[in-house]
Design a protein around this motif. Sequence first.
Motif, PDB file in Angstrom:
ATOM      1  N   MET A   1      -6.780  -3.319   1.761  1.00 36.82           N
ATOM      2  CA  MET A   1      -6.130  -2.012   1.616  1.00 36.82           C
ATOM      3  C   MET A   1      -5.639  -1.863   0.171  1.00 36.82           C
ATOM      4  O   MET A   1      -4.915  -2.709  -0.343  1.00 36.82           O
ATOM      5  N   THR A   2      -6.038  -0.788  -0.483  1.00 33.81           N
ATOM      6  CA  THR A   2      -5.756  -0.606  -1.900  1.00 33.81           C
ATOM      7  C   THR A   2      -4.543   0.287  -2.114  1.00 33.81           C
ATOM      8  O   THR A   2      -4.466   1.403  -1.602  1.00 33.81           O
ATOM      9  N   ARG A   3      -3.587  -0.229  -2.895  1.00 32.10           N
ATOM     10  CA  ARG A   3      -2.389   0.534  -3.248  1.00 32.10           C
ATOM     11  C   ARG A   3      -2.624   1.184  -4.610  1.00 32.10           C
ATOM     12  O   ARG A   3      -2.936   0.508  -5.580  1.00 32.10           O
ATOM     13  N   LEU A   4      -2.421   2.504  -4.663  1.00 31.24           N
ATOM     14  CA  LEU A   4      -2.673   3.270  -5.880  1.00 31.24           C
ATOM     15  C   LEU A   4      -1.384   3.853  -6.438  1.00 31.24           C
ATOM     16  O   LEU A   4      -0.558   4.378  -5.687  1.00 31.24           O
ATOM     17  N   ILE A   5      -1.236   3.753  -7.757  1.00 31.16           N
ATOM     18  CA  ILE A   5      -0.169   4.459  -8.460  1.00 31.16           C
ATOM     19  C   ILE A   5      -0.810   5.483  -9.385  1.00 31.16           C
ATOM     20  O   ILE A   5      -1.724   5.165 -10.149  1.00 31.16           O
ATOM     21  N   LEU A   6      -0.345   6.720  -9.303  1.00 33.03           N
ATOM     22  CA  LEU A   6      -0.675   7.769 -10.259  1.00 33.03           C
ATOM     23  C   LEU A   6       0.562   7.990 -11.123  1.00 33.03           C
ATOM     24  O   LEU A   6       1.651   8.221 -10.586  1.00 33.03           O
ATOM     25  N   ALA A   7       0.414   7.892 -12.416  1.00 32.66           N
ATOM     26  CA  ALA A   7       1.550   8.042 -13.331  1.00 32.66           C
ATOM     27  C   ALA A   7       1.380   9.306 -14.157  1.00 32.66           C
ATOM     28  O   ALA A   7       0.260   9.728 -14.464  1.00 32.66           O
ATOM     29  N   THR A   8       2.492   9.901 -14.548  1.00 21.76           N
ATOM     30  CA  THR A   8       2.443  11.179 -15.252  1.00 21.76           C
ATOM     31  C   THR A   8       2.172  11.041 -16.746  1.00 21.76           C
ATOM     32  O   THR A   8       2.218  12.029 -17.477  1.00 21.76           O
ATOM     33  N   SER A   9       1.877   9.836 -17.221  1.00 23.32           N
ATOM     34  CA  SER A   9       1.400   9.641 -18.588  1.00 23.32           C
ATOM     35  C   SER A   9       0.472   8.442 -18.607  1.00 23.32           C
ATOM     36  O   SER A   9       0.592   7.537 -17.762  1.00 23.32           O
ATOM     37  N   ASP A  10      -0.471   8.423 -19.544  1.00 19.09           N
ATOM     38  CA  ASP A  10      -1.428   7.329 -19.595  1.00 19.09           C
ATOM     39  C   ASP A  10      -0.767   6.007 -19.948  1.00 19.09           C
ATOM     40  O   ASP A  10      -1.130   4.954 -19.416  1.00 19.09           O
ATOM     41  N   LEU A  11       0.242   6.031 -20.830  1.00 22.00           N
ATOM     42  CA  LEU A  11       0.930   4.801 -21.201  1.00 22.00           C
ATOM     43  C   LEU A  11       1.708   4.231 -20.020  1.00 22.00           C
ATOM     44  O   LEU A  11       1.696   3.017 -19.783  1.00 22.00           O
ATOM     45  N   ALA A  12       2.365   5.093 -19.263  1.00 22.69           N
ATOM     46  CA  ALA A  12       3.093   4.633 -18.080  1.00 22.69           C
ATOM     47  C   ALA A  12       2.138   3.997 -17.077  1.00 22.69           C
ATOM     48  O   ALA A  12       2.458   2.977 -16.457  1.00 22.69           O
ATOM     49  N   GLY A  13       0.958   4.583 -16.921  1.00 24.54           N
ATOM     50  CA  GLY A  13      -0.026   4.009 -16.011  1.00 24.54           C
ATOM     51  C   GLY A  13      -0.431   2.611 -16.433  1.00 24.54           C
ATOM     52  O   GLY A  13      -0.527   1.698 -15.610  1.00 24.54           O
ATOM     53  N   THR A  14      -0.655   2.423 -17.723  1.00 24.19           N
ATOM     54  CA  THR A  14      -1.021   1.103 -18.244  1.00 24.19           C
ATOM     55  C   THR A  14       0.076   0.090 -18.000  1.00 24.19           C
ATOM     56  O   THR A  14      -0.178  -1.049 -17.564  1.00 24.19           O
ATOM     57  N   MET A  15       1.315   0.479 -18.248  1.00 23.01           N
ATOM     58  CA  MET A  15       2.432  -0.448 -18.083  1.00 23.01           C
ATOM     59  C   MET A  15       2.658  -0.814 -16.624  1.00 23.01           C
ATOM     60  O   MET A  15       2.945  -1.965 -16.289  1.00 23.01           O
ATOM     61  N   LEU A  16       2.532   0.153 -15.729  1.00 24.35           N
ATOM     62  CA  LEU A  16       2.708  -0.121 -14.302  1.00 24.35           C
ATOM     63  C   LEU A  16       1.600  -1.032 -13.775  1.00 24.35           C
ATOM     64  O   LEU A  16       1.844  -1.894 -12.920  1.00 24.35           O
ATOM     65  N   ARG A  17       0.397  -0.865 -14.305  1.00 22.52           N
ATOM     66  CA  ARG A  17      -0.695  -1.758 -13.902  1.00 22.52           C
ATOM     67  C   ARG A  17      -0.420  -3.183 -14.362  1.00 22.52           C
ATOM     68  O   ARG A  17      -0.571  -4.138 -13.599  1.00 22.52           O
ATOM     69  N   ARG A  18       0.003  -3.324 -15.615  1.00 23.05           N
ATOM     70  CA  ARG A  18       0.284  -4.653 -16.142  1.00 23.05           C
ATOM     71  C   ARG A  18       1.443  -5.320 -15.418  1.00 23.05           C
ATOM     72  O   ARG A  18       1.503  -6.541 -15.301  1.00 23.05           O
ATOM     73  N   ALA A  19       2.380  -4.515 -14.923  1.00 23.56           N
ATOM     74  CA  ALA A  19       3.534  -5.056 -14.207  1.00 23.56           C
ATOM     75  C   ALA A  19       3.197  -5.434 -12.774  1.00 23.56           C
ATOM     76  O   ALA A  19       4.022  -6.023 -12.077  1.00 23.56           O
ATOM     77  N   GLY A  20       1.999  -5.078 -12.308  1.00 22.36           N
ATOM     78  CA  GLY A  20       1.592  -5.438 -10.957  1.00 22.36           C
ATOM     79  C   GLY A  20       2.252  -4.621  -9.874  1.00 22.36           C
ATOM     80  O   GLY A  20       2.370  -5.079  -8.732  1.00 22.36           O
ATOM     81  N   GLN A  21       2.655  -3.388 -10.200  1.00 25.02           N
ATOM     82  CA  GLN A  21       3.316  -2.546  -9.207  1.00 25.02           C
ATOM     83  C   GLN A  21       2.349  -2.033  -8.139  1.00 25.02           C
ATOM     84  O   GLN A  21       2.766  -1.600  -7.077  1.00 25.02           O
ATOM     85  N   ALA A  22       1.038  -2.074  -8.432  1.00 28.29           N
ATOM     86  CA  ALA A  22       0.034  -1.626  -7.463  1.00 28.29           C
ATOM     87  C   ALA A  22      -1.299  -2.273  -7.792  1.00 28.29           C
ATOM     88  O   ALA A  22      -1.456  -2.907  -8.838  1.00 28.29           O
ATOM     89  N   ASP A  23      -2.262  -2.129  -6.900  1.00 28.84           N
ATOM     90  CA  ASP A  23      -3.593  -2.667  -7.157  1.00 28.84           C
ATOM     91  C   ASP A  23      -4.289  -1.902  -8.275  1.00 28.84           C
ATOM     92  O   ASP A  23      -5.011  -2.478  -9.089  1.00 28.84           O
ATOM     93  N   ILE A  24      -4.098  -0.589  -8.294  1.00 24.12           N
ATOM     94  CA  ILE A  24      -4.663   0.267  -9.332  1.00 24.12           C
ATOM     95  C   ILE A  24      -3.580   1.237  -9.797  1.00 24.12           C
ATOM     96  O   ILE A  24      -2.859   1.803  -8.984  1.00 24.12           O
ATOM     97  N   ALA A  25      -3.459   1.401 -11.102  1.00 24.06           N
ATOM     98  CA  ALA A  25      -2.518   2.369 -11.673  1.00 24.06           C
ATOM     99  C   ALA A  25      -3.255   3.207 -12.709  1.00 24.06           C
ATOM    100  O   ALA A  25      -3.871   2.663 -13.627  1.00 24.06           O
TER     101      ALA A  25
END
Length: 213
Positions: A1-25
């Motif tokens: 089951m894949t957990r997705l984060i959509l972020a309101t800026s591209d930099l925030a998406g990158t940081m959330l992915r690196r932090a492991g907050q979801a499978d895909i950000a």
Amino acid sequence: MTRLILATSDLAGTMLRRAGQADIAIGFRPRFVWGALPSRAELASSLERRSAEHHDFGTHWLDVASRKHLAPVGDHSLSLLEFCDRCSSIELWADPRPNDQLVLVWLLDFLRPHRRILSKLVVVQTDVEIVAARGGAGLAQWRLPKLTMTDQRLELASRAWTRIHTAALLRPPGGRPVGHTAAPRGAHRTVRGASRSGNRSWRDRIANAGARR
């Protein structure tokens, strides 16, 4: 089951992915505060399945995403709806900055008719910018409140986006940026996220809309 984060800026998406907050950000790139606001047709096209219309970089919502990070779900061709449909849970993270608040209400307005996706969507509204956690382990430990999307919250977001878009269309050439325009009452307060008080105003209105249900 894949957990997705959509972020309101591209930099925030990158940081959330690196932090492991979801499978895909994945972060979004639109810059609504400065310059002309794209038409509704242009914005809708950017979220559709990739086609010949998306030959210019930045015209498709997945242009900035790395292929290897999309692999658990698909590739760069998917529309936003197709991508979300393949994920088990979706979190929409929003910074308090004015542009991020505009992206937030735009996405909520777009997703409003799609009940199956809304059933697994929550909004995470931050009081500080996600980029403030750069270089530290704090972001990985963030556990923020998650708002489910009730009809009242979605209506509030759609009403705000309609007013903002209308105000932008009425703005004369060379007028003030969208985030500073004299939008109709309520719309400006909705996106006034540069200060904590402005952000709390939007967050509290959204929360209260759900509480009255």
